[in-house]
Write a protein that holds these residues in place. Structure first.
Motif, short mmCIF file in Angstrom:
data_model
loop_
_atom_site.label_atom_id
_atom_site.label_comp_id
_atom_site.label_asym_id
_atom_site.label_seq_id
_atom_site.Cartn_x
_atom_site.Cartn_y
_atom_site.Cartn_z
N ASN A 33 55.79 41.73 34.95
CA ASN A 33 56.09 41.23 33.70
C ASN A 33 56.26 39.65 34.13
O ASN A 33 56.52 38.86 33.15
N GLY A 35 53.88 37.63 34.37
CA GLY A 35 52.68 36.81 33.59
C GLY A 35 51.36 36.99 34.34
O GLY A 35 50.60 36.05 33.98
N LYS A 36 51.41 37.97 35.03
CA LYS A 36 50.07 37.90 36.12
C LYS A 36 48.94 38.10 35.22
O LYS A 36 47.87 37.36 34.91
N SER A 37 48.71 39.03 34.11
CA SER A 37 47.72 39.39 33.35
C SER A 37 47.45 38.36 32.38
O SER A 37 46.25 37.79 32.17
N SER A 38 48.24 37.67 31.94
CA SER A 38 48.51 36.59 30.74
C SER A 38 47.74 35.15 31.53
O SER A 38 46.96 34.70 31.07
N THR A 52 48.04 43.03 28.97
CA THR A 52 49.13 42.34 29.07
C THR A 52 50.52 43.09 28.30
O THR A 52 50.14 43.94 27.64
N GLY A 53 51.69 42.82 28.73
CA GLY A 53 53.04 43.27 28.04
C GLY A 53 53.00 44.83 28.26
O GLY A 53 52.56 45.23 29.30
N LYS A 58 53.48 49.03 34.93
CA LYS A 58 52.51 49.63 34.11
C LYS A 58 51.08 49.63 35.04
O LYS A 58 50.45 50.77 35.13
N LYS A 143 55.61 30.55 32.29
CA LYS A 143 56.44 30.83 31.55
C LYS A 143 57.17 29.25 31.04
O LYS A 143 58.45 29.27 30.61
N ASP A 145 56.76 27.36 29.12
CA ASP A 145 57.13 26.96 27.57
C ASP A 145 58.51 27.50 27.21
O ASP A 145 59.10 27.22 25.96
N LYS A 146 59.13 28.39 28.07
CA LYS A 146 60.41 29.06 27.76
C LYS A 146 61.59 27.99 28.04
O LYS A 146 62.79 28.55 28.02
N SER A 175 51.06 30.40 29.76
CA SER A 175 49.86 31.05 29.17
C SER A 175 49.83 30.73 27.74
O SER A 175 49.00 30.95 26.83
P1 GDP Z 1 52.25 41.01 34.33
O1 GDP Z 1 53.11 42.35 34.27
O2 GDP Z 1 52.62 40.18 35.26
O3 GDP Z 1 50.79 41.13 34.15
O4 GDP Z 1 52.90 40.05 32.87
P2 GDP Z 1 52.22 39.92 31.50
O5 GDP Z 1 50.99 39.12 31.63
O6 GDP Z 1 51.68 41.36 30.97
O7 GDP Z 1 53.36 39.25 30.73
C1 GDP Z 1 54.66 39.88 30.47
C2 GDP Z 1 55.11 39.47 28.98
O8 GDP Z 1 55.57 37.93 29.23
C3 GDP Z 1 54.05 39.43 27.97
O9 GDP Z 1 55.00 39.80 26.86
C4 GDP Z 1 53.61 38.20 28.02
O10 GDP Z 1 52.98 37.70 26.51
C5 GDP Z 1 54.77 37.33 28.41
N1 GDP Z 1 54.21 36.08 29.03
C6 GDP Z 1 53.37 36.05 29.96
N2 GDP Z 1 53.24 34.63 30.43
C7 GDP Z 1 53.91 33.80 29.35
C8 GDP Z 1 54.20 32.35 29.09
O11 GDP Z 1 53.53 31.36 29.81
N3 GDP Z 1 54.86 32.15 28.11
C9 GDP Z 1 55.42 32.78 27.31
N4 GDP Z 1 56.43 32.62 26.21
N5 GDP Z 1 55.35 34.32 27.49
C10 GDP Z 1 54.46 34.62 28.35
#
Ligand code: GDP
Length: 194
Positions: A33, A35-38, A52-53, A58, A143, A145-146, A175
């Motif tokens: 979670n 943000g790897k896929s993002s 993602t998500g 998963k 993240k 932006d958060k 992202s």
């Molecule tokens: P992974 O499990 O590492 O592949 O993570 P995902 O890419 O699936 O991201 C997990 C959640 O974080 C998703 O709901 C994304 O939309 C959110 N997310 C990922 N990167 C960012 C970011 O840079 N900013 C924000 N606000 N949300 C992000």
């Protein structure tokens, strides 16, 4: 970086399943979670080539994505998913170590850490393990932006202290806004040219 093509290549849990293509490869590691896929999707200008998500944890396979027919991003299963049984975690660890240590194409690793939080023990373990194994590693703080702009430097500084790295080492990324995308491409291109 101009993206002319991107495609999903393969998923693998063992070396025989890795793509045979010989091109430079960069692996993405981090907590579930983070943000790897993002990150991959943002880098290649695609909304959802990498999944993602959804449920953390998963992605239990190594997922390979070919970019511009000239390099591969590998999405590595996220760590830190508490609900997974210990035996299962051992299997993951073995799969990840085997990949990171034996993949001839691998040029380096992008380790993603959520900028809002201090690195977890698993983050630190992974980072120091990569250093110990002399695998080149970039740190990307996701993240961004958060948190408010005014807080970014403080978070960067706290994370750097934990990892014992200079302030200039990590890249601040989002992202959501694309912040850091060009810098990340520059760093990745440098990594794969080595
Ligand atoms: P992974 O499990 O590492 O592949 O993570 P995902 O890419 O699936 O991201 C997990 C959640 O974080 C998703 O709901 C994304 O939309 C959110 N997310 C990922 N990167 C960012 C970011 O840079 N900013 C924000 N606000 N949300 C992000």
């Amino acid at each position: 970086m101009k993206i002319t093509s991107s495609e999903y290549l393969a998923s693998a849990v063992k070396p025989e399943q890795y793509p045979e293509l010989v091109v430079p490869e960069v692996a993405l590691v981090g907590r579930s979670n983070v943000g790897k896929s993002s990150f991959i999707n943002t880098m290649i200008n695609r909304k959802n080539l990498a999944r993602t998500g959804g449920k953390p944890g998963k992605t239990q396979t190594l997922n390979f994505y070919l970019v511009n027919n000239s390099m591969i991003f590998t999405d590595v299963p996220g760590y830190g998913f508490a609900k997974v049984a210990k035996s299962h975690r051992q299997t993951w660890r073995k799969m990840i170590e085997e990949y990171l240590l034996k993949r001839a194409n691998l040029k380096g690793v992008v380790q993603l850490i959520d900028i809002r939080h201090l690195p977890t023990n698993e983050d630190k373990e992974m980072f120091f393990w990569l250093l110990e194994k002399q695998i080149p590693v970039m740190v990307v703080l996701t993240k961004a932006d958060k948190i408010s702009k005014g807080k970014v430097q403080k978070h960067v500084s706290d994370i750097c202290k934990q990892l014992n790295i200079p302030l200039s080492y990590p890249l601040v990324f989002s992202s959501e806004t694309g912040l850091g995308r060009e810098e990340a491409w520059e760093a990745i291109l440098e990594l794969i040219q080595q």
